[in-house]
Enzyme design. Structure first.
Site, PDB file in Angstrom:
ATOM      1  N   CYS A 121      38.921  54.076  37.810  1.00 53.30           N
ATOM      2  CA  CYS A 121      39.994  53.730  37.351  1.00 53.30           C
ATOM      3  C   CYS A 121      40.284  52.246  37.041  1.00 53.30           C
ATOM      4  O   CYS A 121      40.309  51.818  38.169  1.00 53.30           O
ATOM      5  CB  CYS A 121      41.371  54.882  37.644  1.00 53.30           C
ATOM      6  SG  CYS A 121      42.654  54.712  36.697  1.00 53.30           S
ATOM      7  N   ASN A 178      28.412  60.213  33.253  1.00 57.86           N
ATOM      8  CA  ASN A 178      29.644  60.541  33.070  1.00 57.86           C
ATOM      9  C   ASN A 178      29.782  59.861  30.852  1.00 57.86           C
ATOM     10  O   ASN A 178      29.927  57.991  31.961  1.00 57.86           O
ATOM     11  CB  ASN A 178      31.329  60.962  33.859  1.00 57.86           C
ATOM     12  CG  ASN A 178      32.247  60.295  33.144  1.00 57.86           C
ATOM     13  OD1 ASN A 178      33.130  59.500  33.645  1.00 57.86           O
ATOM     14  ND2 ASN A 178      32.136  61.694  32.393  1.00 57.86           N
TER      15      ASN A 178
END
Length: 327
Positions: free
Chosen positions: A94, A205
């Site tokens: 993140c 991802n």
């Protein structure tokens, strides 16, 4: 195959992959590995709410932790195992300012020894898999050598499972939303990591929107993780069990999923909740079908109203033509 080496998972997404979304997703796919939203160690240890709550039907389920304090992460991992989670995942991906200020997320890529210490402490505390979700690099530190040094250091501490978001993170100057779109995707980096670390389970991802893309990635890797597409178009999950796990079993129709959600909504209301806490995750269930727009509009306009009940789902179904109800 362990849960940690899942061929398909839904990415942890803040405000989206809460327990209500996960309950619905499990009705559609039995084999998808589901992740919680990222939960910080501080929230679990010091928060007033129960940040580890989930429904038993959500398994297999992984808890994603945000943090960098070794002792706190070990403590939270132990709590997760005690509560019945199948995996604990450390967020090293993140890029938000708030996360950086807390010294966790993508900025931890610059501190592989610290990440290794965190992984070792968690592994020492639990028997369930401890995994890491990371980027391919950060800012100007985006060489393949940087990524291999990070993976090698963390793997030496006992992490056998990495999901690689195939974009680097810009920690300064880009928002988290921009960090999902602007840095170029580089799937080859993940493929190369699998080539150079064949003993590790490596998943990818970023930018994946179809099962066909997942199958292509699985020619090179152990796992695939889908994010926003699995939320905005949850019926994507209906293909997972048959196409990725070769399971042949009867699927629920979209309407049957809604019917099974009605008692779940009723139970949530009985506990003081509101229907829109759940129905907001169901807006995309009939995307691409006749009446899908009427379904979304009815829920969006009514589920938040005071006194609304689970009947709002039955009424929304009534807006749909027969061909949508049997799809």
């Amino acid at each position: 195959m362990t849960y940690a080496a899942s061929r398909f998972s839904v990415a942890p997404m803040l405000d989206w992959t809460d327990r209500h979304y996960r309950y619905m997703a499990r009705l559609i796919s039995k084999r998808t590995l589901l992740y919680t939203e990222m939960v910080t160690t501080g929230a679990i240890i010091h928060g007033k709410g129960d940040y580890l709550q989930f429904n038993e039907q959500e398994h297999p389920l992984a808890l994603q932790l945000g943090g960098s304090n070794v002792q706190d992460l070990a403590h939270c991992a132990k709590l997760a195992q005690e509560r019945g989670y199948d995996e604990v995942n450390l967020n090293v991906g993140c890029p938000s300012d708030r996360v950086q200020n807390g010294r966790f997320g993508a900025c931890l890529m610059a501190e592989p020894k610290l990440v290794a210490d965190c992984v070792k402490a968690m592994r020492d505390a639990v028997d369930i898999p401890v995994t890491v979700k990371t980027r391919i690099g950060i800012d100007e530190q985006d060489s393949y050598q940087f990524l291999t040094d990070f993976v090698g250091t963390v793997a030496a501490a006992g992490c056998n499972d990495f999901t690689i978001h195939a974009r680097k993170a810009w920690l300064q100057g880009l928002s988290p939303k921009q960090n999902r779109e602007i840095p170029e995707l580089n799937y080859q980096r993940a493929y190369d990591i699998k080539r150079d670390f064949p003993q590790l389970d490596i998943g990818v991802n970023g930018g994946i929107t179809t099962i066909e893309q997942c199958l292509a990635h699985l020619q090179h890797l152990d796992g695939t993780m889908v994010g926003r597409e699995a939320y905005s178009n949850p019926w994507l999950l209906a293909q997972v069990d048959s196409k990725l796990f070769d399971e042949r079993r009867a699927l629920l129709s979209r309407a049957e999923v809604v019917e099974q959600m009605i008692p779940y909504v009723e139970a949530h209301i009985a506990q003081g909740g509101r229907p829109n806490h759940i129905t907001r995750h169901m807006l995309g269930l009939f995307n691409g079908l006749p009446g899908g727009r009427r379904w979304r509009r009815h829920l969006a306009e009514n589920a938040h109203k005071p006194g609304c009940t689970a009947q709002v789902l039955a009424d929304a179904l009534a807006c749909l033509p027969e061909e949508a109800l049997i799809a």
